[in-house]
Design a protein around this motif. Structure first.
Motif, short mmCIF file in Angstrom:
data_model
loop_
_atom_site.label_atom_id
_atom_site.label_comp_id
_atom_site.label_asym_id
_atom_site.label_seq_id
_atom_site.Cartn_x
_atom_site.Cartn_y
_atom_site.Cartn_z
N ARG A 37 2.47 2.61 -13.52
CA ARG A 37 1.77 3.88 -13.68
C ARG A 37 2.19 4.59 -14.97
O ARG A 37 1.36 5.20 -15.66
CB ARG A 37 2.04 4.79 -12.48
CG ARG A 37 1.29 4.42 -11.22
CD ARG A 37 1.60 5.40 -10.10
NE ARG A 37 0.89 5.09 -8.87
CZ ARG A 37 -0.30 5.59 -8.55
NH1 ARG A 37 -0.91 6.41 -9.38
NH2 ARG A 37 -0.87 5.28 -7.40
N THR A 40 8.25 -0.01 -5.13
CA THR A 40 7.83 1.31 -5.59
C THR A 40 8.22 1.53 -7.04
O THR A 40 7.43 2.04 -7.85
CB THR A 40 8.44 2.41 -4.70
OG1 THR A 40 8.04 2.22 -3.35
CG2 THR A 40 7.99 3.79 -5.15
N PHE A 60 1.17 4.13 -2.95
CA PHE A 60 1.06 5.57 -2.71
C PHE A 60 2.31 6.31 -3.20
O PHE A 60 2.22 7.34 -3.88
CB PHE A 60 0.84 5.83 -1.22
CG PHE A 60 1.03 7.27 -0.82
CD1 PHE A 60 0.05 8.21 -1.09
CD2 PHE A 60 2.19 7.67 -0.18
CE1 PHE A 60 0.23 9.54 -0.73
CE2 PHE A 60 2.37 8.99 0.19
CZ PHE A 60 1.39 9.93 -0.09
N LEU A 61 3.49 5.78 -2.87
CA LEU A 61 4.73 6.45 -3.26
C LEU A 61 4.93 6.44 -4.77
O LEU A 61 5.51 7.37 -5.33
CB LEU A 61 5.92 5.77 -2.58
CG LEU A 61 6.03 5.97 -1.06
CD1 LEU A 61 7.21 5.18 -0.50
CD2 LEU A 61 6.18 7.45 -0.72
N TRP A 71 -9.25 13.38 -7.87
CA TRP A 71 -8.09 12.48 -7.87
C TRP A 71 -8.52 11.07 -7.48
O TRP A 71 -7.96 10.09 -7.99
CB TRP A 71 -7.02 12.99 -6.91
CG TRP A 71 -7.40 12.87 -5.45
CD1 TRP A 71 -8.02 13.81 -4.70
CD2 TRP A 71 -7.18 11.74 -4.61
NE1 TRP A 71 -8.22 13.35 -3.41
CE2 TRP A 71 -7.70 12.08 -3.33
CE3 TRP A 71 -6.61 10.49 -4.79
CZ2 TRP A 71 -7.66 11.20 -2.25
CZ3 TRP A 71 -6.55 9.61 -3.72
CH2 TRP A 71 -7.08 9.96 -2.47
N TRP A 72 -9.51 10.94 -6.58
CA TRP A 72 -9.96 9.62 -6.18
C TRP A 72 -10.69 8.91 -7.33
O TRP A 72 -10.52 7.71 -7.53
CB TRP A 72 -10.89 9.73 -4.97
CG TRP A 72 -11.59 8.44 -4.64
CD1 TRP A 72 -12.92 8.19 -4.75
CD2 TRP A 72 -11.00 7.23 -4.16
NE1 TRP A 72 -13.20 6.90 -4.38
CE2 TRP A 72 -12.03 6.28 -4.01
CE3 TRP A 72 -9.69 6.85 -3.85
CZ2 TRP A 72 -11.79 5.00 -3.56
CZ3 TRP A 72 -9.46 5.56 -3.39
CH2 TRP A 72 -10.50 4.65 -3.26
N GLY A 116 2.64 6.81 -6.95
CA GLY A 116 1.88 7.94 -7.45
C GLY A 116 2.53 9.27 -7.11
O GLY A 116 2.39 10.26 -7.85
N PHE A 117 3.26 9.31 -6.00
CA PHE A 117 3.94 10.55 -5.60
C PHE A 117 5.17 10.81 -6.46
O PHE A 117 5.37 11.92 -6.97
CB PHE A 117 4.33 10.45 -4.12
CG PHE A 117 5.11 11.63 -3.62
CD1 PHE A 117 4.49 12.84 -3.36
CD2 PHE A 117 6.48 11.52 -3.40
CE1 PHE A 117 5.21 13.93 -2.90
CE2 PHE A 117 7.20 12.60 -2.93
CZ PHE A 117 6.57 13.81 -2.68
N LEU A 128 0.83 -1.21 0.00
CA LEU A 128 0.00 0.00 0.00
C LEU A 128 0.87 1.26 0.00
O LEU A 128 0.58 2.23 -0.72
CB LEU A 128 -0.93 0.00 1.22
CG LEU A 128 -2.12 -0.97 1.15
CD1 LEU A 128 -2.88 -0.96 2.47
CD2 LEU A 128 -3.05 -0.61 -0.01
N ILE A 129 1.93 1.25 0.80
CA ILE A 129 2.85 2.39 0.81
C ILE A 129 3.54 2.53 -0.54
O ILE A 129 3.71 3.64 -1.05
CB ILE A 129 3.88 2.24 1.94
CG1 ILE A 129 3.19 2.27 3.31
CG2 ILE A 129 4.93 3.34 1.87
CD1 ILE A 129 4.12 2.02 4.47
N PHE A 150 -8.10 7.65 -9.70
CA PHE A 150 -7.45 6.44 -9.20
C PHE A 150 -8.39 5.24 -9.31
O PHE A 150 -7.97 4.15 -9.71
CB PHE A 150 -7.02 6.65 -7.75
CG PHE A 150 -6.46 5.41 -7.11
CD1 PHE A 150 -5.14 5.05 -7.31
CD2 PHE A 150 -7.24 4.60 -6.29
CE1 PHE A 150 -4.61 3.90 -6.74
CE2 PHE A 150 -6.74 3.46 -5.71
CZ PHE A 150 -5.41 3.12 -5.94
N TRP A 164 -6.32 2.23 -10.86
CA TRP A 164 -6.45 0.91 -10.24
C TRP A 164 -6.84 -0.19 -11.23
O TRP A 164 -6.22 -1.26 -11.22
CB TRP A 164 -7.43 0.95 -9.08
CG TRP A 164 -7.63 -0.39 -8.43
CD1 TRP A 164 -8.76 -1.14 -8.43
CD2 TRP A 164 -6.65 -1.15 -7.73
NE1 TRP A 164 -8.56 -2.32 -7.76
CE2 TRP A 164 -7.27 -2.36 -7.32
CE3 TRP A 164 -5.32 -0.94 -7.41
CZ2 TRP A 164 -6.60 -3.33 -6.60
CZ3 TRP A 164 -4.64 -1.91 -6.69
CH2 TRP A 164 -5.28 -3.09 -6.30
#
Length: 281
Positions: free
Chosen positions: A174, A167, A91-92, A192-193, A94-95, A87-88, A196, A201
């Protein structure tokens, strides 16, 4: 009419005469790799299974309370460590995929940074306790003397150690998504949600699940995160199945060491099956 037979059509011809030069060179080049595979994979696995063949080893193992604790720790390690790590990483990914200069530099620091957690948590001269002493004047606790904290720290070390790799894998997923989809969604006023949920997703779901399965297989064999941080302590309460085998080896109980590793196979084989099934689609 005369019929000419080649050497390959004659059943009694030697093997060298029935093979083409390309096939001969293929065998010659493949032989060293095959020998290495037999020596370092097939032989160790076969020898380990032979050592773990005695049913009495499993009876002794199941009556050892440390084994039960190690099995529970392994499940905790998998359920919490893998899901939190992926999960992290999602998220990363996407960052770091954002096209900004400072994010690119931060990604380089994120990949290259290595934290010595055991040094930081040392009760006498660790950085964490030194900081507590300077701020409060009190000695900090012995962090790794608490089984719950020690196991949590081991999970944290595992996440930090393998997080950059996963990552990067998810970043590539992505980047494979067409930017036109996000531009069209932005024109339609998508949040943004919503981007995703309906674009990112669905496009990355297969990659994410495959990475999760592969990470679970690798994590079952990861003993460094626990063994180098806690050594299975305190009182052998933070062992996982991979480090439990090392413990039995140190006690010269080779059959129990191999039996503890074989006990992880019911977890590994279904994961391998599901991963290969997904990759074959």
């Amino acid at each position: 009419m005369a019929i000419t037979l080649s050497a390959s059509d004659v059943s009694g011809a030697p093997l060298s005469a029935r093979l083409t030069p390309q096939q001969v060179w293929g065998i010659v080049l493949l032989a060293p790799y095959l020998l290495v595979f037999l020596a370092f994979v097939v032989y160790p696995v076969g020898y380990g299974l032979w050592l773990a063949r005695q049913p009495s080893s499993y009876v002794t193992l199941f009556h050892d309370p440390i084994f039960a604790r190690a099995a529970v720790n392994t499940l905790i390690f998998l359920v919490i460590g893998i899901n939190l790590k992926m999960l992290i990483a999602l998220f990363l990914s996407g960052f770091f995929v954002e096209q900004r200069t400072w994010i690119k530099w931060l990604s380089v620091l994120f990949i290259l940074t290595i934290l010595s957690v055991r040094f930081m948590l040392n009760p006498e001269w660790g950085m964490v306790n030194q900081l507590i002493f300077k701020l409060t004047g009190d000695d900090g606790p012995n962090w790794l003397n608490n089984p719950t904290v020690a196991l949590a720290m081991a999970i944290g070390v595992h996440i930090w150690k393998s997080l950059p790799f996963w990552t990067l894998i998810l970043i590539t997923g992505r980047l494979a998504i067409s930017n036109d989809l996000f531009e069209a969604a932005a024109v339609d006023g998508a949040t943004w949600w919503q981007k995703f949920r309906f674009i990112t997703w669905p496009s990355m779901q297969t990659l994410y699940v495959t990475c999760t399965l592969l990470s679970m297989i690798w994590t079952l064999g990861d003993f460094n995160s626990v063994y180098l941080l806690t050594g299975g302590g305190p009182a052998d309460l933070t062992h996982v199945l991979s480090t439990l085998g090392i413990r039995y080896l140190r006690l010269d109980q080779l059959s129990l060491a191999m039996a503890s590793i074989v006990c992880a196979m019911p977890l590994v084989l279904p994961l391998v099956y599901f991963m290969m099934k997904r990759l074959s689609r």
